[in-house]
Design a protein around this motif. Sequence first.
Motif, short mmCIF file in Angstrom:
data_model
loop_
_atom_site.label_atom_id
_atom_site.label_comp_id
_atom_site.label_asym_id
_atom_site.label_seq_id
_atom_site.Cartn_x
_atom_site.Cartn_y
_atom_site.Cartn_z
N ARG A 44 33.14 5.62 42.78
CA ARG A 44 32.48 6.32 41.69
C ARG A 44 33.17 5.96 40.38
O ARG A 44 34.27 5.41 40.36
CB ARG A 44 32.53 7.83 41.90
CG ARG A 44 33.93 8.41 41.92
CD ARG A 44 33.95 9.92 41.96
NE ARG A 44 35.29 10.47 42.04
CZ ARG A 44 36.10 10.67 41.00
NH1 ARG A 44 35.68 10.34 39.77
NH2 ARG A 44 37.29 11.18 41.14
N GLY A 45 32.53 6.33 39.28
CA GLY A 45 33.10 6.08 37.98
C GLY A 45 34.06 7.18 37.55
O GLY A 45 34.35 8.11 38.30
N GLY A 46 34.55 7.07 36.34
CA GLY A 46 35.49 8.06 35.80
C GLY A 46 36.73 7.41 35.26
O GLY A 46 37.10 6.29 35.64
N ARG A 47 37.39 8.09 34.36
CA ARG A 47 38.61 7.57 33.75
C ARG A 47 39.74 7.47 34.78
O ARG A 47 39.81 8.25 35.72
CB ARG A 47 39.05 8.46 32.60
CG ARG A 47 38.06 8.50 31.43
CD ARG A 47 38.58 9.41 30.33
NE ARG A 47 37.66 9.44 29.19
CZ ARG A 47 37.85 10.19 28.11
NH1 ARG A 47 38.93 10.96 28.02
NH2 ARG A 47 36.96 10.17 27.13
N GLY A 48 40.62 6.48 34.55
CA GLY A 48 41.81 6.37 35.37
C GLY A 48 41.61 5.69 36.71
O GLY A 48 42.49 5.78 37.58
N ALA A 49 40.50 5.01 36.90
CA ALA A 49 40.28 4.33 38.17
C ALA A 49 41.23 3.15 38.31
O ALA A 49 41.56 2.49 37.31
CB ALA A 49 38.84 3.84 38.26
N PRO A 50 41.73 2.86 39.50
CA PRO A 50 42.64 1.71 39.69
C PRO A 50 41.97 0.41 39.23
O PRO A 50 40.81 0.14 39.54
CB PRO A 50 42.86 1.70 41.22
CG PRO A 50 42.58 3.11 41.65
CD PRO A 50 41.49 3.60 40.75
N LEU A 51 42.71 -0.42 38.49
CA LEU A 51 42.15 -1.64 37.91
C LEU A 51 41.76 -2.66 38.98
O LEU A 51 40.89 -3.50 38.74
CB LEU A 51 43.16 -2.27 36.94
CG LEU A 51 43.50 -1.44 35.69
CD1 LEU A 51 44.53 -2.16 34.84
CD2 LEU A 51 42.24 -1.15 34.88
N ASP A 52 42.42 -2.59 40.14
CA ASP A 52 42.14 -3.57 41.19
C ASP A 52 41.01 -3.13 42.11
O ASP A 52 40.67 -3.83 43.07
CB ASP A 52 43.39 -3.83 42.02
CG ASP A 52 43.94 -2.56 42.68
OD1 ASP A 52 43.68 -1.46 42.14
OD2 ASP A 52 44.59 -2.66 43.73
#
Length: 247
Positions: A44-52
């Motif tokens: 899912r979306g949202g701030r702070g998601a792992p970049l990898d």
Amino acid sequence: MSERFYVGAYWGPRRETALECARRAEVFFSMLARCDPSFAQWYRGGRGAPLDLPGHPVRPEVAEWEQLFLRGMNRTDADGKVIEELGFTEFVWNAKKERTRVELHCGEYSPSGPGNTCLLYPPEEGAGRERLLCASVLAEVLTSVATAWEPDFAMASSTELVRLIQKRKREVRVGWLTYLSRRLGMVPPLPAPVHIEPVGALGWLLVLSPNLMTASNPEHVTFTARVRELLDRAGLIERPEPESVGE
């Protein structure tokens, strides 16, 4: 330009809580994971998601889905007040590239709302698209949708083919593969090579051809239109206007 295929399931007003919708979502994604390896993990979306990663991993648990649905409640623009009768909305995907996207709208009980839906969009290109655009795989996906969400109808087809076949704004859409709930009525005899099989006690799955059907093939369009006409004569195509669900 290649046609855009999708799976769409639709049902009328059905008042359900976030928890009830979450239980359906758990069943749906559990069954979906058995349809193709790419359906094992969703994000899912949202701030702070792992970049990898493609996003925040979604745990396939009722508690997780309940929180997602509560977060996805419709609200007024003015003061952010929850519009309870419009239900819950959430969408997830499974990869950064060649992604499949699932959009859910459930728990709506307003007759004037957009309607409850479960939509699945396969990748627009790549090996994953070719693997998913197979009658046997899509039959499993539609069975998963029907079992979990109990829609009035569902179909797997290209957007272009649906537009050529559909005659009224509100009607049961017929595609390459079509699911019809028993609530709609009995399925009439249909011409070969249509394959009809039951989906438990819920309804029937119609596979119009074991091979990919497209809007660019006139024979496919003509045959799909013929099946739609036979279903229409049997009273299975017209959709009445939705009624309010009691408080």
